[in-house]
Enzyme design. Structure first.
Site, short mmCIF file in Angstrom:
data_model
loop_
_atom_site.label_atom_id
_atom_site.label_comp_id
_atom_site.label_asym_id
_atom_site.label_seq_id
_atom_site.Cartn_x
_atom_site.Cartn_y
_atom_site.Cartn_z
N GLY A 1 24.04 15.07 -28.10
CA GLY A 1 23.44 15.55 -26.85
C GLY A 1 23.96 14.78 -25.66
O GLY A 1 24.06 15.33 -24.55
N ALA A 2 24.29 13.51 -25.88
CA ALA A 2 24.77 12.70 -24.76
C ALA A 2 26.15 13.18 -24.30
O ALA A 2 26.48 13.11 -23.12
CB ALA A 2 24.82 11.24 -25.17
N GLY B 1 0.84 -1.20 0.00
CA GLY B 1 0.00 0.00 0.00
C GLY B 1 0.86 1.24 0.00
O GLY B 1 2.02 1.24 -0.44
N GLY B 2 0.29 2.32 0.55
CA GLY B 2 1.02 3.59 0.59
C GLY B 2 2.29 3.51 1.42
O GLY B 2 3.16 4.38 1.32
C1 HXC Z 1 -3.65 -5.11 11.50
C2 HXC Z 1 -2.52 -6.89 10.67
C3 HXC Z 1 -2.27 -6.21 9.48
C4 HXC Z 1 -2.77 -4.88 9.35
C5 HXC Z 1 -1.35 -8.13 9.33
N1 HXC Z 1 -1.94 -8.08 10.52
N2 HXC Z 1 -1.55 -6.99 8.65
N3 HXC Z 1 -3.20 -6.34 11.67
N4 HXC Z 1 -3.45 -4.39 10.39
N5 HXC Z 1 -2.56 -4.16 8.28
C6 HXC Z 1 -1.97 -9.11 11.54
C7 HXC Z 1 -2.83 -10.28 11.13
O1 HXC Z 1 -4.17 -10.04 11.42
C8 HXC Z 1 -2.24 -11.37 11.98
O2 HXC Z 1 -2.74 -11.25 13.29
C9 HXC Z 1 -0.78 -11.04 12.03
O3 HXC Z 1 -0.68 -9.66 11.69
C10 HXC Z 1 0.05 -11.83 11.06
O4 HXC Z 1 -0.55 -11.74 9.79
P1 HXC Z 1 -0.80 -13.01 8.86
O5 HXC Z 1 -1.80 -12.61 7.84
O6 HXC Z 1 -1.11 -14.20 9.70
O7 HXC Z 1 0.63 -13.22 8.22
P2 HXC Z 1 0.99 -13.69 6.75
O8 HXC Z 1 0.21 -14.87 6.38
O9 HXC Z 1 2.47 -13.79 6.72
O10 HXC Z 1 0.54 -12.49 5.79
C11 HXC Z 1 1.16 -11.25 5.90
C12 HXC Z 1 0.42 -10.21 5.05
C13 HXC Z 1 -1.10 -10.23 5.42
C14 HXC Z 1 0.62 -10.53 3.56
C15 HXC Z 1 1.06 -8.86 5.32
O11 HXC Z 1 -1.20 -10.11 6.83
C16 HXC Z 1 -1.83 -9.11 4.80
O12 HXC Z 1 -2.21 -9.17 3.62
N6 HXC Z 1 -2.10 -8.07 5.60
C17 HXC Z 1 -2.86 -6.93 5.16
C18 HXC Z 1 -2.02 -6.12 4.24
C19 HXC Z 1 -2.73 -4.89 3.86
O13 HXC Z 1 -3.61 -4.90 3.00
N7 HXC Z 1 -2.40 -3.81 4.58
C20 HXC Z 1 -3.00 -2.54 4.36
C21 HXC Z 1 -2.27 -1.96 3.17
S1 HXC Z 1 -2.88 -0.43 2.78
P3 HXC Z 1 -3.26 -12.49 14.14
O14 HXC Z 1 -3.43 -11.94 15.50
O15 HXC Z 1 -4.50 -12.93 13.50
O16 HXC Z 1 -2.16 -13.50 14.01
C22 HXC Z 1 -1.90 0.54 3.61
C23 HXC Z 1 -2.23 1.93 3.37
C24 HXC Z 1 -1.08 2.77 3.80
O17 HXC Z 1 -1.01 0.16 4.26
C25 HXC Z 1 -1.31 4.16 3.33
C26 HXC Z 1 -0.18 5.01 3.71
C27 HXC Z 1 -0.36 6.38 3.18
#
Ligand code: HXC
Length: 542
Positions: free
Chosen positions: A430-431, A195-196
């Protein structure tokens, strides 16, 4: 208090002594509580979560810091910070430190600020407290004038904290930009970065990734599939290889985490701690006047023959040591750090082994950003030139070679650090101008006897200058006429002497003496005084 000032008889004294000994034996409750809390914070996640981290082939957040920092030097701050969010059961988890370890340390004896996201705690996700820990560390690093090194392993914005986590990223991006060009910023991606969240690393100076465990993308495979129907896995979409060779987001790729931290330390050894300092010099036993017979071979080589510019850089550098940056990206230009006579120098060089060393969109971006880094951090620039021109074609024109190519011109022209060039072979059109030519503000320009400096290559020139004459000739004679005219053109321009006579290069040098000549030039320019014309108002064509 009265114990200390009242005169005491012997009996009273004994009683007091025994009380004191007892007090010594019993650790005060407050201290016990503190130690318990500190141990809790240091222990981090449960054994299962640490096992899951290891099973993915990853180190823990603390192990990573230990690989990077000098032994025992890491001083943690903010270990007890917790999220104030109470939604979705976060409060019950009582995550001390809020999923990121922050602190300062010494790396090879020099100070640095380090943060390391802990994937075992809420997936290293970034909530407001987590973000503020990082922001606070970045503020401290600016005050202490030392590099910031971020170790990123995170699920991104903490979903439970809603817009607070997005604002947290905003605080970090703001500081990334404020610190840019003031202190070096390094991002180490050792897990997901989605993401961001990818924009903090993108705003830093150097991004490291590790094969097999690092991913960066704005939208992950699931979103890609939903939006476009494309099936792609995380590694192919945003793994180390993709970002090192295609997008150019990643500057260094490592085979393992340990290898990665070794590379980070090596990079730091070439960098000053901040923009007010000079890069650390290192005494070398490599003689300044060491001859480079290899360069004489350019004088007998077919001008069309490719060769890897790395060989020349290795021969020029102290102890043949060259730390290449962006090794896999836009290989037609090679950039990196060397030392010459002990002093750090940034190298920008055309690489005839790839696309004949021609400039294109990606190589212009790559070189321009590096030159701006060097200029910000007082590192002199050596430009090695063997360039046949800009890479032609619709893809380049429509992709914006004019806009991107202009970045390179801008970066060279605005740079006020010492700038020295050596034309090895071709310097066309130019290069030639773009690659730190004299009237673009270069300080000293050398050429080898093998240099060819002209508006364009012989064949291209003949086609334009004599097109009518060639068309009028019999078809079977056209090739011979072209070859003869091209030879005449080459005889005139395929040497450095016309340019030297015009004063556009300062000296044609004996090839084998190149190392000595360059070192002397940089020595002479070491304390160059030059003020930027428009440091605050310039508008680089992005
Ligand atoms: C809260 C999160 C989390 C998140 C992971 N966890 N990402 N908790 N917010 N963004 C937690 C899970 O719920 C889990 O908790 C633990 O972390 C481990 O995650 P798993 O999924 O079991 O691990 P894995 O299988 O290795 O997968 C990792 C992952 C997946 C690929 C990162 O967790 C995932 O897709 N997470 C979401 C990613 C995402 O979409 N993030 C938002 C992006 S947008 P428990 O307690 O259940 O074990 C963004 C916007 C930013 O970031 C903007 C900035 C300007």
């Amino acid at each position: 208090m009265s114990e200390l000032i009242e005169p005491q008889n012997n009996e009273k004294k004994e009683q007091n002594e025994s009380k004191k000994t007892k007090k010594h034996r019993e650790t005060p409750q407050k201290l016990l509580k503190f130690r318990e809390i500190a141990a809790q914070a240091a222990a981090g996640a449960s054994a299962e979560r640490i096992k899951a981290q290891k099973d993915k082939g990853k180190l823990t957040a603390r192990e990573r810091i230990n690989y990077l920092a000098d032994e025992g030097s890491f001083q943690e701050i903010g270990a007890l910070i917790e999220s104030r969010c109470t939604d979705f059961g976060i409060k019950d988890k009582h995550i001390k430190g809020d999923g990121v370890i922050t602190g300062f340390a010494r790396i090879n004896g020099r100070k640095a600020a380090i943060f390391s996201q802990d994937f075992t705690q809420l997936g290293g996700s970034l909530g407001l407290a987590h973000a503020r820990k990082i922001a606070n560390l970045m503020d401290l690093a600016l005050k202490a004038e030392c590099p910031v090194i971020g170790i990123l392993d995170s699920g991104g914005a903490r979903i439970q904290e809603g817009v607070d986590s997005l604002d947290g990223y905003g605080e970090i991006f703001y500081r990334n930009t404020k610190s840019s060009g003031v202190i070096p910023q390094i991002s180490i991606i050792v897990g997901p970065c989605a993401g961001g969240a990818v924009y903090s690393p993108a705003l830093t100076d150097f991004v490291f990734m590790v094969k097999g465990i690092s991913n960066m993308f704005v939208t992950g495979p699931a979103v890609v599939k939903a939006a476009t129907g494309e099936n792609i896995d995380a590694e192919t979409l945003g793994g180390a290889k993709a970002h090192a060779s295609k997008s150019g987001v990643c500057h260094f790729v490592a085979n393992s985490e340990q290898d990665c931290y070794r590379q980070v330390k090596e990079l730091l050894s070439f960098l000053p701690s901040n923009s007010c300092e000079k890069a650390p010099a290192l005494a070398s036993s490599d003689p300044i006047e060491r001859k480079i017979p290899l360069l004489e071979r350019l004088c007998e080589m077919d001008p069309k023959k490719p060769y890897r510019i790395h060989h020349i850089i290795w021969w020029l550098a102290d102890d043949h040591r060259f730390l290449e940056v962006h090794q896999e990206f836009a290989k037609n230009v090679v950039i990196g750090f060397i030392r010459l006579g002990g002093e750090v120098v940034g190298v920008v060089a055309n690489n005839p082994a790839h696309m004949a060393g021609a400039l294109d969109i990606d190589s212009s971006d790559k070189a321009a950003r590096f030159i701006r880094f060097l200029n910000n951090f007082n590192i002199p620039i050596l430009t090695l030139i063997d360039v046949p021109g800009y890479w032609p074609g619709t893809a380049q024109e429509h992709g914006g070679i004019i806009r991107h190519g202009a970045k390179l011109l801008y970066a060279y022209a605005e740079a006020t650090v010492p700038k020295v060039s050596l034309i090895l072979r071709k310097a066309y059109g130019g290069a030639y101008i773009a690659m730190n030519s004299k009237y673009m503000g270069s300080d000293m320009n050398f050429a080898l006897p093998s240099a060819e400096i002209a508006v364009m290559g012989p064949m291209g020139a003949v086609e334009i200058l004599y097109s009518k004459q060639i068309k009028e000739a019999k078809p079977e004679e056209q090739a011979a006429i072209k070859a003869k005219l091209a030879q005449e053109y080459s005889d005139k321009f395929a040497s450095p002497y016309q340019t030297a006579a015009a004063g556009s290069i300062d000296e044609v040098i004996e090839p084998s003496e190149s190392r000595m000549k360059l070192i002397e030039a940089f020595k002479f320019l070491k304390d160059k005084k030059s003020r930027p014309y428009s440091s605050k108002k310039g508008n680089i064509p992005l």
